[in-house]
Design a protein around this motif. Structure first.
Motif, PDB file in Angstrom:
ATOM      1  N   UNK A  51       0.824  -1.134   0.092  1.00  0.00           N
ATOM      2  CA  UNK A  51       0.065   0.041  -0.072  1.00  0.00           C
ATOM      3  C   UNK A  51       0.932   1.139   0.097  1.00  0.00           C
ATOM      4  N   UNK A  52       0.341   2.235  -0.800  1.00  0.00           N
ATOM      5  CA  UNK A  52       0.977   3.695  -0.936  1.00  0.00           C
ATOM      6  C   UNK A  52      -0.071   4.406  -0.269  1.00  0.00           C
ATOM      7  N   UNK A  53       0.010   5.711   0.145  1.00  0.00           N
ATOM      8  CA  UNK A  53      -0.803   6.580   0.577  1.00  0.00           C
ATOM      9  C   UNK A  53      -0.459   8.117   0.210  1.00  0.00           C
ATOM     10  N   UNK A  54      -1.533   8.803  -0.050  1.00  0.00           N
ATOM     11  CA  UNK A  54      -1.191  10.389   0.056  1.00  0.00           C
ATOM     12  C   UNK A  54      -1.883  10.909   1.414  1.00  0.00           C
ATOM     13  N   UNK A  55      -1.123  11.892   1.890  1.00  0.00           N
ATOM     14  CA  UNK A  55      -1.713  12.328   3.389  1.00  0.00           C
ATOM     15  C   UNK A  55      -1.770  13.844   3.156  1.00  0.00           C
ATOM     16  N   UNK A  56      -2.963  14.372   3.439  1.00  0.00           N
ATOM     17  CA  UNK A  56      -3.074  15.873   3.587  1.00  0.00           C
ATOM     18  C   UNK A  56      -3.953  16.252   4.845  1.00  0.00           C
ATOM     19  N   UNK A  57      -3.514  17.545   5.239  1.00  0.00           N
ATOM     20  CA  UNK A  57      -4.197  17.915   6.497  1.00  0.00           C
ATOM     21  C   UNK A  57      -5.590  18.344   6.377  1.00  0.00           C
ATOM     22  N   UNK A  58      -5.727  18.851   5.071  1.00  0.00           N
ATOM     23  CA  UNK A  58      -7.195  19.293   4.509  1.00  0.00           C
ATOM     24  C   UNK A  58      -8.127  18.395   3.827  1.00  0.00           C
ATOM     25  N   UNK A  59      -9.141  18.342   3.954  1.00  0.00           N
ATOM     26  CA  UNK A  59      -9.987  17.475   3.066  1.00  0.00           C
ATOM     27  C   UNK A  59     -10.129  18.084   1.800  1.00  0.00           C
ATOM     28  N   UNK A  60      -9.952  19.427   1.500  1.00  0.00           N
ATOM     29  CA  UNK A  60      -9.927  19.985   0.297  1.00  0.00           C
ATOM     30  C   UNK A  60      -8.739  19.522  -0.719  1.00  0.00           C
ATOM     31  N   UNK A  61      -7.747  19.359   0.011  1.00  0.00           N
ATOM     32  CA  UNK A  61      -6.392  19.183  -0.776  1.00  0.00           C
ATOM     33  C   UNK A  61      -6.337  17.601  -0.981  1.00  0.00           C
ATOM     34  N   UNK A  66      -7.377  13.450  -5.112  1.00  0.00           N
ATOM     35  CA  UNK A  66      -8.049  12.306  -5.737  1.00  0.00           C
ATOM     36  C   UNK A  66      -8.790  12.571  -7.164  1.00  0.00           C
ATOM     37  N   UNK A  67      -8.726  13.935  -7.469  1.00  0.00           N
ATOM     38  CA  UNK A  67      -9.173  14.150  -9.114  1.00  0.00           C
ATOM     39  C   UNK A  67      -7.874  13.880  -9.828  1.00  0.00           C
ATOM     40  N   UNK A  68      -6.963  14.392  -9.361  1.00  0.00           N
ATOM     41  CA  UNK A  68      -5.514  14.331 -10.133  1.00  0.00           C
ATOM     42  C   UNK A  68      -5.399  12.670 -10.485  1.00  0.00           C
ATOM     43  N   UNK A  69      -5.624  11.918  -9.170  1.00  0.00           N
ATOM     44  CA  UNK A  69      -5.181  10.521  -9.521  1.00  0.00           C
ATOM     45  C   UNK A  69      -6.052   9.839 -10.408  1.00  0.00           C
ATOM     46  N   UNK A  70      -7.443  10.486 -10.561  1.00  0.00           N
ATOM     47  CA  UNK A  70      -8.377   9.805 -11.010  1.00  0.00           C
ATOM     48  C   UNK A  70      -8.137  10.379 -12.817  1.00  0.00           C
ATOM     49  N   UNK A  75       0.792   9.060  -7.607  1.00  0.00           N
ATOM     50  CA  UNK A  75       0.806   9.532  -6.303  1.00  0.00           C
ATOM     51  C   UNK A  75       1.989  10.487  -6.225  1.00  0.00           C
ATOM     52  N   UNK A  76       3.156  10.114  -6.771  1.00  0.00           N
ATOM     53  CA  UNK A  76       4.417  11.036  -6.557  1.00  0.00           C
ATOM     54  C   UNK A  76       4.379  12.459  -7.249  1.00  0.00           C
ATOM     55  N   UNK A  77       3.608  12.250  -8.577  1.00  0.00           N
ATOM     56  CA  UNK A  77       3.198  13.474  -9.292  1.00  0.00           C
ATOM     57  C   UNK A  77       2.185  14.395  -8.321  1.00  0.00           C
ATOM     58  N   UNK A  78       1.138  13.605  -7.665  1.00  0.00           N
ATOM     59  CA  UNK A  78       0.479  14.523  -7.333  1.00  0.00           C
ATOM     60  C   UNK A  78       0.736  15.109  -6.071  1.00  0.00           C
ATOM     61  N   UNK A  79       1.732  14.471  -5.315  1.00  0.00           N
ATOM     62  CA  UNK A  79       2.213  15.053  -3.959  1.00  0.00           C
ATOM     63  C   UNK A  79       3.225  16.398  -4.482  1.00  0.00           C
ATOM     64  N   UNK A  80       3.998  16.194  -5.845  1.00  0.00           N
ATOM     65  CA  UNK A  80       4.907  17.358  -6.256  1.00  0.00           C
ATOM     66  C   UNK A  80       4.071  18.557  -6.519  1.00  0.00           C
ATOM     67  N   UNK A  81       2.680  18.145  -7.025  1.00  0.00           N
ATOM     68  CA  UNK A  81       1.855  19.176  -7.659  1.00  0.00           C
ATOM     69  C   UNK A  81       1.003  20.039  -6.618  1.00  0.00           C
ATOM     70  N   UNK A  85       0.347  18.084   0.386  1.00  0.00           N
ATOM     71  CA  UNK A  85      -0.012  16.769   0.250  1.00  0.00           C
ATOM     72  C   UNK A  85       1.305  15.856   0.220  1.00  0.00           C
ATOM     73  N   UNK A  86       1.559  15.088   0.750  1.00  0.00           N
ATOM     74  CA  UNK A  86       2.836  13.865   0.640  1.00  0.00           C
ATOM     75  C   UNK A  86       2.454  12.622   0.473  1.00  0.00           C
TER      76      UNK A  86
END
Length: 280
Positions: A51-61, A66-70, A75-81, A85-86
């Motif tokens: 398992x890998x995860x994306x973690x954010x403090x805010x629901x909006x982030x 999730x939209x970017x992943x869809x 996950x790495x690209x989303x965390x950079x963008x 988000x980590x």
């Protein structure tokens, strides 16, 4: 000192361990199958998910992530963008390794699938299962030999005290140790010389000695020409020792220590030479 040989003892001894009785024990197929069923968890490797995860403090982030992943981003690209988000690798996990809400989300996914956002005390999570290792169970056919041996050893351990009592009875009746061993189909082992450390006169460990710490203690306490009591060890075995001879400490012959004497003499000469130089 280095020029004195230690005391050595010549021993004859008999040891008893559960392994000595294995040839006399037959384990039935029903017993093996019952043990397999009762211990099935030992032969089962649970399903594991990487398992890998994306973690954010805010629901909006995390929803933006999730939209970017869809849309096909990794996950790495989303965390950079997306700021805040980590990405984190949870590695291979099984049921019970994670909090219940994480587990529910992760173990409901197909391989490669991404979860909906999950809220926790740590923030907002998006999980992806990159690989699934299905549960595996070692079949009875593959476990049979191990189980049969373990069951036989347990039975042997249960029988061992009675067998040891037979040896003790033979010795109490005055039977000589080697003969008592022969009567019970046991091996009497003879060691011509062993010191208190378990070494032979060449300084090498005597491999025939059992590894029990109680053994050498009894060997050293038993007088020459006598046989010890039958002793039980902390490891669950038994032994009895006959001390055939006690060889007293002695000065080693010159030929045995010639090299050490020469080395000591040379070392003393070097010290004397250094002292002379200091006085000059």
């Amino acid at each position: 000192n280095d020029y004195t040989a230690p005391e050595y003892r010549a021993l004859t001894f008999v040891t008893l361990e559960p392994e000595d009785l294995l040839d006399e024990i037959e384990v039935g197929e029903e017993e093996i199958e019952a043990a397999y069923q009762s211990r099935i968890d030992e032969f089962r490797t649970p399903e594991r998910r990487t398992v890998e995860q994306l973690l954010a403090a805010e629901q909006e982030a995390i929803e933006q992530a999730a939209d970017r992943v869809a849309e096909g981003a990794t996950f790495e690209q989303v965390a950079e963008a997306i700021e805040g988000v980590s990405v984190d690798q949870l590695g291979a996990v099984s049921r019970g390794d994670l909090p219940a809400d994480f587990e529910q989300a992760i173990f409901g996914l197909a391989e490669g699938e991404v979860s909906a956002p999950v809220d926790s005390a740590f923030g907002w999570h998006l999980f992806r299962v990159s690989a699934i290792e299905p549960e595996e169970t070692v079949p009875l056919a593959a476990a049979r030999e191990q189980l049969a041996r373990e069951l036989a050893l347990q039975e042997a351990s249960d029988r061992l005290p009675d067998f040891a009592a037979q040896l003790d009875d033979e010795l109490a009746a005055g039977t000589e140790l080697k003969e008592a061993a022969r009567v019970l189909n046991l091996e009497a082992v003879s060691v011509p010389a062993v010191d208190a450390s378990g070494n032979d006169p060449e300084g090498e460990p005597v491999e025939a000695l059992p590894p029990w710490p109680e053994f050498m203690q009894v060997a050293l306490e038993t007088p020459a020409g006598e046989t010890s009591l039958l002793e039980e060890t902390d490891a669950g075995g038994y032994f009895v020792i006959q001390v055939d001879e006690v060889i007293a400490p002695r000065l080693k012959p010159v030929e045995e220590v010639r090299d050490e004497l020469v080395e000591a003499w040379q070392a003393e000469r070097r010290r004397d030479h250094l002292v002379d130089l200091d006085h000059e």
